[in-house]
Design a protein around this motif. Sequence first.
Motif, PDB file in Angstrom:
ATOM      1  N   GLU A 115      -6.525  -4.025   4.401  1.00 43.72           N
ATOM      2  CA  GLU A 115      -6.093  -4.566   4.903  1.00 43.72           C
ATOM      3  C   GLU A 115      -6.758  -5.521   6.423  1.00 43.72           C
ATOM      4  OE1 GLU A 115      -4.459  -8.393   3.885  1.00 43.72           O
ATOM      5  OE2 GLU A 115      -3.948  -6.278   3.068  1.00 43.72           O
ATOM      6  N   ILE A 116      -6.311  -4.478   7.554  1.00 48.34           N
ATOM      7  CA  ILE A 116      -6.621  -4.693   9.127  1.00 48.34           C
ATOM      8  C   ILE A 116      -8.761  -4.620   9.317  1.00 48.34           C
ATOM      9  CG2 ILE A 116      -6.589  -4.169  11.371  1.00 48.34           C
ATOM     10  CD1 ILE A 116      -4.559  -5.111  10.026  1.00 48.34           C
ATOM     11  N   LYS A 117      -9.186  -3.482   7.290  1.00 50.38           N
ATOM     12  CA  LYS A 117     -10.451  -3.317   8.098  1.00 50.38           C
ATOM     13  C   LYS A 117     -11.111  -2.888   8.504  1.00 50.38           C
ATOM     14  CE  LYS A 117     -11.277  -6.085   4.758  1.00 50.38           C
ATOM     15  NZ  LYS A 117     -10.184  -6.081   3.618  1.00 50.38           N
ATOM     16  N   ILE A 118     -10.462  -1.564   9.749  1.00 49.99           N
ATOM     17  CA  ILE A 118     -10.447  -0.537  10.436  1.00 49.99           C
ATOM     18  C   ILE A 118     -10.283   0.809  10.395  1.00 49.99           C
ATOM     19  CG2 ILE A 118      -7.683  -0.567  11.265  1.00 49.99           C
ATOM     20  CD1 ILE A 118      -9.276  -0.035  13.846  1.00 49.99           C
ATOM     21  N   ASP A 119     -10.849   1.128  10.525  1.00 51.76           N
ATOM     22  CA  ASP A 119     -11.266   2.926   9.676  1.00 51.76           C
ATOM     23  C   ASP A 119      -9.723   3.599  10.506  1.00 51.76           C
ATOM     24  OD1 ASP A 119     -13.412   5.160   8.605  1.00 51.76           O
ATOM     25  OD2 ASP A 119     -11.589   5.976  10.800  1.00 51.76           O
ATOM     26  N   ALA A 124      -7.813   3.744  13.609  1.00 52.70           N
ATOM     27  CA  ALA A 124      -6.477   3.843  14.031  1.00 52.70           C
ATOM     28  C   ALA A 124      -5.790   4.308  14.184  1.00 52.70           C
ATOM     29  CB  ALA A 124      -5.822   2.283  12.755  1.00 52.70           C
ATOM     30  N   TYR A 125      -5.369   5.890  13.920  1.00 51.76           N
ATOM     31  CA  TYR A 125      -4.436   7.069  14.638  1.00 51.76           C
ATOM     32  C   TYR A 125      -5.188   7.103  15.653  1.00 51.76           C
ATOM     33  CZ  TYR A 125      -1.993   8.043   9.905  1.00 51.76           C
ATOM     34  OH  TYR A 125      -1.485   8.399   8.628  1.00 51.76           O
ATOM     35  N   TYR A 160       0.915  -1.340  -0.519  1.00 54.13           N
ATOM     36  CA  TYR A 160      -0.078  -0.208   0.255  1.00 54.13           C
ATOM     37  C   TYR A 160       0.727   1.111  -0.187  1.00 54.13           C
ATOM     38  CZ  TYR A 160      -4.119  -3.121   0.579  1.00 54.13           C
ATOM     39  OH  TYR A 160      -4.282  -4.381   1.175  1.00 54.13           O
ATOM     40  N   ASN A 161       0.213   2.120  -0.573  1.00 53.89           N
ATOM     41  CA  ASN A 161       1.250   4.150  -0.827  1.00 53.89           C
ATOM     42  C   ASN A 161       1.124   4.510   0.430  1.00 53.89           C
ATOM     43  OD1 ASN A 161       1.626   3.491  -3.601  1.00 53.89           O
ATOM     44  ND2 ASN A 161      -0.582   4.258  -3.827  1.00 53.89           N
ATOM     45  N   ASN A 162      -0.030   4.173   1.506  1.00 55.62           N
ATOM     46  CA  ASN A 162      -0.121   4.845   3.280  1.00 55.62           C
ATOM     47  C   ASN A 162      -0.773   3.851   3.425  1.00 55.62           C
ATOM     48  OD1 ASN A 162      -3.137   5.458   2.789  1.00 55.62           O
ATOM     49  ND2 ASN A 162      -2.313   6.713   1.002  1.00 55.62           N
ATOM     50  N   PHE A 163      -0.291   4.309   5.392  1.00 58.16           N
ATOM     51  CA  PHE A 163      -1.046   3.757   6.605  1.00 58.16           C
ATOM     52  C   PHE A 163      -2.770   3.597   6.771  1.00 58.16           C
ATOM     53  CE2 PHE A 163      -2.401   3.783  11.072  1.00 58.16           C
ATOM     54  CZ  PHE A 163      -1.807   2.286  11.264  1.00 58.16           C
ATOM     55  N   LYS A 164      -3.055   4.655   5.645  1.00 55.81           N
ATOM     56  CA  LYS A 164      -4.457   5.202   5.634  1.00 55.81           C
ATOM     57  C   LYS A 164      -5.560   3.164   4.737  1.00 55.81           C
ATOM     58  CE  LYS A 164      -8.528   7.992   3.952  1.00 55.81           C
ATOM     59  NZ  LYS A 164      -8.830   6.583   2.814  1.00 55.81           N
TER      60      LYS A 164
END
Length: 146
Positions: free
Chosen positions: A62-66, A70-71, A52-56
Amino acid sequence: MKKDINNTLDKVNYIRWTNKAINAKNDIARSFFEFSIILKQIKDNGFYDYKYNNFKEYCDNEIKIDWRTAYDYVKIADFVIKNNKVLSLEKAGLLGHKKLKLLSQKLTNIEEKYRQEILRQINEKESFTKLKERLENNLKTLIKTY
């Protein structure tokens, strides 16, 4: 409806199931905190960039969390790590998401010596409402002294 506990078996069952519930609640709190630490490591070390290009994008796909959630978790992990002199990882794990989010939001920008003093007084068994009330009173007192 409160019912009377009339025999030993009822008392034992009550205690056993209450302890199971408390232990499960504490396990959830510890798991949340462990999850926060893992997300922080993924974000800080760029472990998401294989795919992925970024954590978002990583969080969403991948994690299926908003990603905002996550932040929030990463901020909580940062807060605990920065305050580990007075807030042990074990204690943080027992506090759980709601209490840790409150502490990180209210105390992050407070001068370190005051933040540490407030954190030393935290009782992980205290209810969220009681913790919030005491925290707000401490902050009001702190503001008056400035």
